[in-house]
Design a protein around this motif. Structure first.
Motif, short mmCIF file in Angstrom:
data_model
loop_
_atom_site.label_atom_id
_atom_site.label_comp_id
_atom_site.label_asym_id
_atom_site.label_seq_id
_atom_site.Cartn_x
_atom_site.Cartn_y
_atom_site.Cartn_z
N CYS A 258 0.81 -1.22 0.00
CA CYS A 258 0.00 0.00 0.00
C CYS A 258 0.84 1.27 0.00
O CYS A 258 0.31 2.38 0.05
CB CYS A 258 -0.94 0.00 1.20
SG CYS A 258 -2.23 -1.26 1.12
N GLY A 259 2.15 1.11 -0.04
CA GLY A 259 3.03 2.27 -0.21
C GLY A 259 3.53 2.92 1.06
O GLY A 259 4.06 4.04 1.02
N LEU A 260 3.42 2.23 2.20
CA LEU A 260 3.92 2.80 3.46
C LEU A 260 5.45 2.83 3.48
O LEU A 260 6.11 2.03 2.80
CB LEU A 260 3.40 2.00 4.64
CG LEU A 260 2.04 2.40 5.23
CD1 LEU A 260 2.10 3.80 5.83
CD2 LEU A 260 0.93 2.31 4.21
N ASP A 261 6.00 3.72 4.29
CA ASP A 261 7.45 3.86 4.43
C ASP A 261 8.00 3.12 5.64
O ASP A 261 9.20 2.87 5.72
CB ASP A 261 7.83 5.33 4.55
CG ASP A 261 7.40 6.14 3.34
OD1 ASP A 261 7.89 5.84 2.23
OD2 ASP A 261 6.56 7.05 3.49
N ALA A 262 7.12 2.80 6.62
CA ALA A 262 7.56 2.14 7.84
C ALA A 262 6.35 1.55 8.55
O ALA A 262 5.19 1.81 8.18
CB ALA A 262 8.27 3.13 8.76
N ILE A 263 6.61 0.76 9.59
CA ILE A 263 5.54 0.16 10.39
C ILE A 263 5.74 0.52 11.86
O ILE A 263 6.79 1.00 12.26
CB ILE A 263 5.50 -1.38 10.23
CG1 ILE A 263 6.87 -1.99 10.57
CG2 ILE A 263 5.05 -1.76 8.82
CD1 ILE A 263 6.89 -3.50 10.60
N GLU A 264 4.68 0.28 12.66
CA GLU A 264 4.73 0.52 14.09
C GLU A 264 4.08 -0.65 14.83
O GLU A 264 3.26 -1.37 14.26
CB GLU A 264 3.95 1.79 14.45
CG GLU A 264 4.36 3.04 13.71
CD GLU A 264 3.55 4.25 14.17
OE1 GLU A 264 2.99 4.21 15.29
OE2 GLU A 264 3.47 5.21 13.40
N LEU A 265 4.43 -0.77 16.11
CA LEU A 265 3.88 -1.83 16.96
C LEU A 265 3.48 -1.25 18.31
O LEU A 265 4.14 -0.36 18.82
CB LEU A 265 4.91 -2.94 17.17
CG LEU A 265 5.46 -3.62 15.93
CD1 LEU A 265 6.70 -4.42 16.28
CD2 LEU A 265 4.41 -4.52 15.30
N TRP A 266 2.43 -1.80 18.90
CA TRP A 266 2.02 -1.37 20.23
C TRP A 266 2.94 -1.92 21.31
O TRP A 266 3.36 -1.20 22.19
CB TRP A 266 0.59 -1.82 20.50
CG TRP A 266 -0.45 -1.00 19.82
CD1 TRP A 266 -0.29 0.25 19.28
CD2 TRP A 266 -1.82 -1.35 19.60
NE1 TRP A 266 -1.47 0.69 18.73
CE2 TRP A 266 -2.42 -0.27 18.91
CE3 TRP A 266 -2.58 -2.48 19.91
CZ2 TRP A 266 -3.77 -0.30 18.55
CZ3 TRP A 266 -3.91 -2.50 19.54
CH2 TRP A 266 -4.51 -1.42 18.87
N ASP A 267 3.19 -3.22 21.27
CA ASP A 267 3.99 -3.86 22.31
C ASP A 267 4.84 -4.95 21.67
O ASP A 267 4.34 -6.02 21.32
CB ASP A 267 3.09 -4.47 23.39
CG ASP A 267 3.89 -5.09 24.55
OD1 ASP A 267 5.11 -5.28 24.41
OD2 ASP A 267 3.27 -5.39 25.58
N PRO A 268 6.14 -4.72 21.49
CA PRO A 268 6.99 -5.68 20.78
C PRO A 268 7.16 -7.00 21.52
O PRO A 268 7.52 -8.01 20.92
CB PRO A 268 8.32 -4.94 20.67
CG PRO A 268 8.34 -3.99 21.82
CD PRO A 268 6.90 -3.55 21.97
N SER A 269 6.88 -7.01 22.84
CA SER A 269 7.14 -8.22 23.62
C SER A 269 6.13 -9.33 23.37
O SER A 269 6.37 -10.47 23.77
CB SER A 269 7.17 -7.88 25.12
OG SER A 269 5.89 -7.50 25.58
#
Length: 251
Positions: A26-37
């Protein structure tokens, strides 16, 4: 502007690791996460590398339990744990939360400033940025202390460290105070990340009352160079929803 996507609210039909591919398509440049654990960090890192999507930010581990106004040693251990996950993910920016109003307002502000000042030394040594997030207390987070960007910026200025900044969530601040453009232009140096969603409802950006292309342009003109994040819940098919947002913010 570079755009990042918070993975948890979108594409619920597939596992979090597969959502990375959808974000790339979809053309995003990066991702994010709420809680990596709660994920296999190395597996996520492989997927992110495969699709050339860095992890822009992630939440502090168990952030709703370990608030930034807690006892310092407990808070520091939570940050240290998060930084270790961040190293596996290639992420160096993390989101923390204030406490609830059950703690006296003046006391909480003082505790936050003191804890953040102490944490800034650790963050500097690790070369990571800790973000403090202001949320709306009218609908989504009743009883949350830090529901004002004005107070948030006061805290960041008092800490006085480039490693401690505010996460400016346009969705939350539009609900609580409006005045997004002036707030951003005046305080852009204290903002480490943006979040966004349509108001009301926290859905697609183009379906709400906020003029996001104008907000983004203002942030760029003020000198902001980091990621602008989408943290929203789609109201229709995920890929089409996200592609429509991308077309809208670039219009």
């Amino acid at each position: 502007m570079k755009f990042s996507l918070c993975l948890e609210p979108v594409f619920p039909e597939v596992e979090i690791y597969e959502r990375v591919q959808f974000a790339a398509e979809c053309g995003l440049d990066a991702i994010e996460l709420w809680d990596p654990s709660v994920y296999a960090a190395k597996k996520l890192a492989i997927a992110a590398q495969k699709y050339d999507l860095p992890v822009a930010v992630c939440g502090v581990c168990d952030s709703w339990t370990y608030r930034l106004n807690g006892p310092y040693e407990i808070v520091k251990k939570s940050i240290e744990k998060t930084v270790q996950y961040g190293k596996d993910l290639g992420c160096s920016t993390f989101i923390g939360l204030s406490g609830e109003l059950e703690c006296k307002v003046d006391s909480q502000k003082s505790i936050l400033i003191e804890n953040l000042k102490r944490l800034s030394d650790y963050c500097e040594k690790q070369n990571v940025v800790l973000l403090v997030e202001a949320l709306n207390s009218l609908y989504d987070h009743k009883g949350y202390y830090l529901d004002s960007s004005y107070v948030g910026f006061e805290i960041i200025k008092a800490v006085n460290s480039p490693f401690i900044k505010l996460l400016y969530d346009c969705y939350h601040m539009q609900i609580m105070e409006g005045n997004l453009i002036n707030s951003i232009k005046t305080n852009v140096g204290f903002i480490g990340h943006f979040h966004s969603a349509g108001v009301p409802g926290r859905h697609e950006l183009h379906l709400g009352e906020t003029n996001y292309p104008y907000v983004i342009k203002a942030a760029e003109e003020a000198g902001y160079e980091q990621y602008f994040g989408f943290e929203y819940w789609p109201t229709y098919e995920g890929k089409q929803s996200l592609m429509d947002i991308m077309a809208y913010v670039k219009s």
